[in-house]
Enzyme design. Structure first.
Site, PDB file in Angstrom:
ATOM      1  N   HIS A  19       0.911  -1.219  -0.126  1.00 57.08           N
ATOM      2  CA  HIS A  19      -0.043  -0.014  -0.020  1.00 57.08           C
ATOM      3  C   HIS A  19       0.774   1.293  -0.032  1.00 57.08           C
ATOM      4  O   HIS A  19       0.536   2.456  -0.883  1.00 57.08           O
ATOM      5  CB  HIS A  19      -0.884   0.072   1.364  1.00 57.08           C
ATOM      6  CG  HIS A  19      -1.990  -1.108   1.225  1.00 57.08           C
ATOM      7  ND1 HIS A  19      -2.288  -1.766   2.441  1.00 57.08           N
ATOM      8  CD2 HIS A  19      -2.886  -1.406   0.422  1.00 57.08           C
ATOM      9  CE1 HIS A  19      -3.148  -2.651   2.135  1.00 57.08           C
ATOM     10  NE2 HIS A  19      -3.431  -2.346   1.015  1.00 57.08           N
ATOM     11  N   LYS A  43     -16.348  -7.553   8.930  1.00 54.13           N
ATOM     12  CA  LYS A  43     -17.501  -7.553  10.268  1.00 54.13           C
ATOM     13  C   LYS A  43     -16.433  -7.657  11.487  1.00 54.13           C
ATOM     14  O   LYS A  43     -16.713  -6.931  12.566  1.00 54.13           O
ATOM     15  CB  LYS A  43     -18.152  -9.006  10.175  1.00 54.13           C
ATOM     16  CG  LYS A  43     -19.438  -8.662   9.299  1.00 54.13           C
ATOM     17  CD  LYS A  43     -20.423  -9.935   9.766  1.00 54.13           C
ATOM     18  CE  LYS A  43     -21.657  -9.438   8.686  1.00 54.13           C
ATOM     19  NZ  LYS A  43     -21.461 -10.049   7.384  1.00 54.13           N
ATOM     20  N   ARG A  92      -1.469  -6.388  -8.609  1.00 56.36           N
ATOM     21  CA  ARG A  92      -0.288  -7.005  -8.315  1.00 56.36           C
ATOM     22  C   ARG A  92       0.059  -7.961  -9.369  1.00 56.36           C
ATOM     23  O   ARG A  92       1.230  -8.239  -9.717  1.00 56.36           O
ATOM     24  CB  ARG A  92      -0.472  -7.743  -6.753  1.00 56.36           C
ATOM     25  CG  ARG A  92      -0.656  -6.594  -5.727  1.00 56.36           C
ATOM     26  CD  ARG A  92      -1.122  -7.345  -4.437  1.00 56.36           C
ATOM     27  NE  ARG A  92      -2.519  -7.723  -4.757  1.00 56.36           N
ATOM     28  CZ  ARG A  92      -3.222  -8.075  -3.793  1.00 56.36           C
ATOM     29  NH1 ARG A  92      -2.802  -8.457  -2.573  1.00 56.36           N
ATOM     30  NH2 ARG A  92      -4.672  -8.614  -4.044  1.00 56.36           N
ATOM     31  N   SER A 130      -3.209  -7.771   2.918  1.00 50.91           N
ATOM     32  CA  SER A 130      -3.445  -7.447   4.113  1.00 50.91           C
ATOM     33  C   SER A 130      -3.973  -8.764   4.916  1.00 50.91           C
ATOM     34  O   SER A 130      -3.601  -9.318   5.891  1.00 50.91           O
ATOM     35  CB  SER A 130      -4.505  -6.382   4.469  1.00 50.91           C
ATOM     36  OG  SER A 130      -4.085  -5.103   4.068  1.00 50.91           O
TER      37      SER A 130
END
Ligand code: PNS
Length: 176
Positions: A19, A43, A92, A130
């Site tokens: 990032h 969530k 990517r 991530s």
């Protein structure tokens, strides 16, 4: 010349070196780049929205034309609100292409004046996500070099005490 603002939307849970690499590249071609963290993308995120915003603000402080916002709802609505002309996304590998193309075309359908601009992160980050960073950390693996040091420390602070103990034992035994 008109100033061109772009938004860089995502979940950033947590922000990775990939990032950061893209933010740096984006900051070089856009007049203003607004990192936009989506609320409620997961969530049960590892980091709260506020924690992600703090980390990204610290990490992007050296880039004077980069700011960090949070948003909810449609990305295109946020882009219009901040008068952005482009949405920056990273690609990517070819596997990202289909999903990104779908999103870009849907966003174009929703708001034809907005362009999606794809950039490639440095190749050493082409496998980085991530989700994998969270998984590796939660299972006791090292995430050094995958995320900035301040993120690494904060991920460590989030880990289950049993994982922390296992990591400490492994580093004592020289395994890490
Ligand atoms: O980092 P991510 O999870 O790949 O980011 C995905 C994100 C936040 C860019 C995407 O889920 C998004 O734009 N969500 C906001 C809701 C929206 O606009 N949906 C329609 C997109 S086609």
């Amino acid at each position: 010349m008109k100033k061109v603002t772009a938004i860089y939307p995502g979940s950033f849970d947590p922000p990775t070196n990939g990032h950061l690499d893209l933010i740096e590249r984006g900051s070089l071609i856009f007049d203003e780049l607004r990192v936009a963290i989506l609320r409620n993308s997961e969530k049960q995120p590892l980091f709260s929205l506020g924690e992600r915003k703090n980390m990204l603000e610290e990490l992007t402080a050296p880039f004077k034309n980069v700011s960090v916002d949070t948003f909810e709802g449609l990305t295109v609505d946020f882009a219009v609100k901040v008068k952005a002309k482009a949405i920056l996304r990273g690609i990517r590998a070819i596997s990202d292409y289909e999903y990104e193309l779908q999103m870009a075309l849907m966003n174009r359908k929703l708001h034809p004046e907005l362009e999606t601009v794809f950039m490639m992160p440095a190749e050493q980050y082409s496998y980085l996500s991530s989700r994998l960073v969270r998984e590796v950390a939660q299972l006791g693996g090292s995430i050094a070099g995958l995320v900035p040091e301040l993120v690494e420390e904060r991920v460590r602070g989030k880990l289950d005490p049993a994982v922390k103990l296992q990591n400490a034992r492994q580093s004592k035994a020289g395994k890490r």
